[in-house]
Design an enzyme around this catalytic site. Structure first.
Site, PDB file in Angstrom:
ATOM      1  CB  ALA A 250      -7.993   7.496   3.970  1.00 35.53           C
ATOM      2  N   GLY A 251     -10.638   8.122   5.571  1.00 38.66           N
ATOM      3  CA  GLY A 251     -11.666   9.124   5.796  1.00 38.66           C
ATOM      4  C   GLY A 251     -13.029   8.567   6.151  1.00 38.66           C
TER       5      GLY A 251
ATOM      6  CE  LYS B 164      -3.118   2.748   2.798  1.00 38.37           C
ATOM      7  NZ  LYS B 164      -3.820   2.925   4.081  1.00 38.37           N
TER       8      LYS B 164
ATOM      9  CG  ASN C  30      -6.728   1.209  11.313  1.00 42.10           C
ATOM     10  OD1 ASN C  30      -5.534   1.025  11.153  1.00 42.10           O
ATOM     11  ND2 ASN C  30      -7.283   0.918  12.483  1.00 42.10           N
ATOM     12  CB  THR C  31      -9.522   5.713  12.667  1.00 36.22           C
ATOM     13  OG1 THR C  31      -8.193   5.833  12.160  1.00 36.22           O
ATOM     14  CG2 THR C  31      -9.633   6.449  13.984  1.00 36.22           C
TER      15      THR C  31
ATOM     16  N   GLY D 190      -7.967   9.431   9.015  1.00 34.04           N
ATOM     17  CA  GLY D 190      -8.285   9.619  10.427  1.00 34.04           C
ATOM     18  C   GLY D 190      -9.349  10.658  10.735  1.00 34.04           C
TER      19      GLY D 190
END
Lengths: 272, 73
Positions: A196-197, A108, A218-219, A169
């Site tokens: 992301a986001g 990645k 992830n987050t 994040g």
């Protein structure tokens, strides 16, 4: 109609670089409250790919080995990242180190422009992608929705693109759905993953309804009150969004239109 | 060249100054107790494969990275 007719191909599992995967969800392994919760959340997500990283090992340290044991027990493919790299050389060297330690040529690729936005440094990204593709890597680039950058990445040999939904994040969801929709329409045959986001399952469902092939997050799971149940919530949202895309969403109208038949309405009066 | 026959030099290891008598990257990794650990290395920003560590000499002010698997997003 916003989506093509459902096809057998559309219903098949996500395939990246020739590898058929069990899920359209890709999940990160960082920021969980404990290794046990991480393992349970990955299992609940059904994800076939988890992202991992490389960090400095202290003298006589065994942190890396313990982490590898944890990840190895999950039975999923690992996708190392180049998180934190700001230059082409940092990213290329990190990818080469990751290939040796993790035993995979998947990477990645992140080249970061700015620590506050963590936005892709797209010029360096394209250059690094070219170097790594030529070196035999299978590159999954974290990019923007910019089509000219996408063209360069594909030209360099990338077979997958991972545009951001919003900065890493932030949990803001799809900041530019129009551009993402354009990207989907422009590249009907290229696997596209929103990376992301993503903050809520509804964001992931929206990406899938737009026709994206997968979502990497992830987050939103790791920092949830109950990461294991949130992982399942995301898995269901991603399945629902994909099913909706394959089913063909109705078009949007400017004006109301009754769903109940007008003909035969009681008390109907032309003069009303 | 082996440790003990070489003068001590200062190099940067993972961003910290380290005094070492290790003559090669393989010796440095062993000195830090990581000879059999799952680590990867770079010298002055360039990847050094495990098989090449023994042939990679260390010099004053070299910048060495020794990394291992971690959580990531």
């Amino acid at each position: 109609m916003n989506a093509p007719e459902p096809t057998a191909k559309a219903k098949s599992a996500l395939t990246l670089y020739g590898d058929a995967l069990p899920s359209r969800m890709l999940i990160g392994t960082a920021q969980y409250p404990s290794p046990q919760v991480l393992a349970k959340a990955v299992e609940a997500s059904g994800a076939g790919i988890v992202t991992v990283s490389l960090r400095r090992e202290q003298a006589r340290g065994r942190t890396g080995e313990r982490f590898l044991e944890l990840i190895g027990a999950l039975g999923v493919r690992v996708l190392p990242n180049t998180a934190g790299c700001h230059t082409v050389k940092e990213a290329v060297t990190t990818a080469q180190m990751a290939r040796e330690v993790f035993g995979t040529d998947w990477i990645k690729l992140e080249v970061i422009a700015n620590d506050d936005t963590l936005q892709p440094e797209v010029f360096g990204l394209v250059e690094a992608a070219g170097i790594l593709n030529a070196d035999g890597f299978k590159v999954l680039p974290y990019t923007t929705e910019d089509l000219s950058v996408a063209e360069r990445l594909l030209g360099s040999g990338c077979k997958v693109l991972m545009p951001w939904g919003a900065p890493i994040g932030t949990g803001r969801g799809l900041a530019n759905p129009y551009a993402l929709k354009s990207m989907r329409a422009y590249y009907p045959g290229i696997p596209l993953i929103v990376d992301a986001g993503i903050g809520a399952p509804s964001h992931a469902a929206q990406a899938m309804e737009l026709g994206f092939d997968g979502v990497l997050l992830n987050t939103a799971v790791a920092k949830a009150g109950d990461p294991v149940r949130m992982a399942e919530a995301f898995a269901r949202a991603i399945d629902a969004g994909r099913l909706a895309y394959e089913s063909g969403l109705m078009g949007v109208r400017d004006m109301a239109e009754p769903s109940t038949p007008v003909a035969g309405t009681p008390f109907f009066d032309l003069d009303r | 060249m082996t440790a003990g026959t070489r003068e001590v030099v200062t190099i940067m290891v993972n961003g910290e100054p380290v005094m070492t008598s290790a003559g090669t990257l393989a010796e440095l990794v062993a000195e830090r107790g990581l000879a059999d650990a799952k680590v990867a290395t770079a010298r002055n920003g360039t990847f050094v494969a495990e098989r090449d560590r023994a042939g990679t000499m260390l010099f004053f002010d070299d910048h060495i990275e020794i990394v291992s698997p971690r959580h990531g997003g």
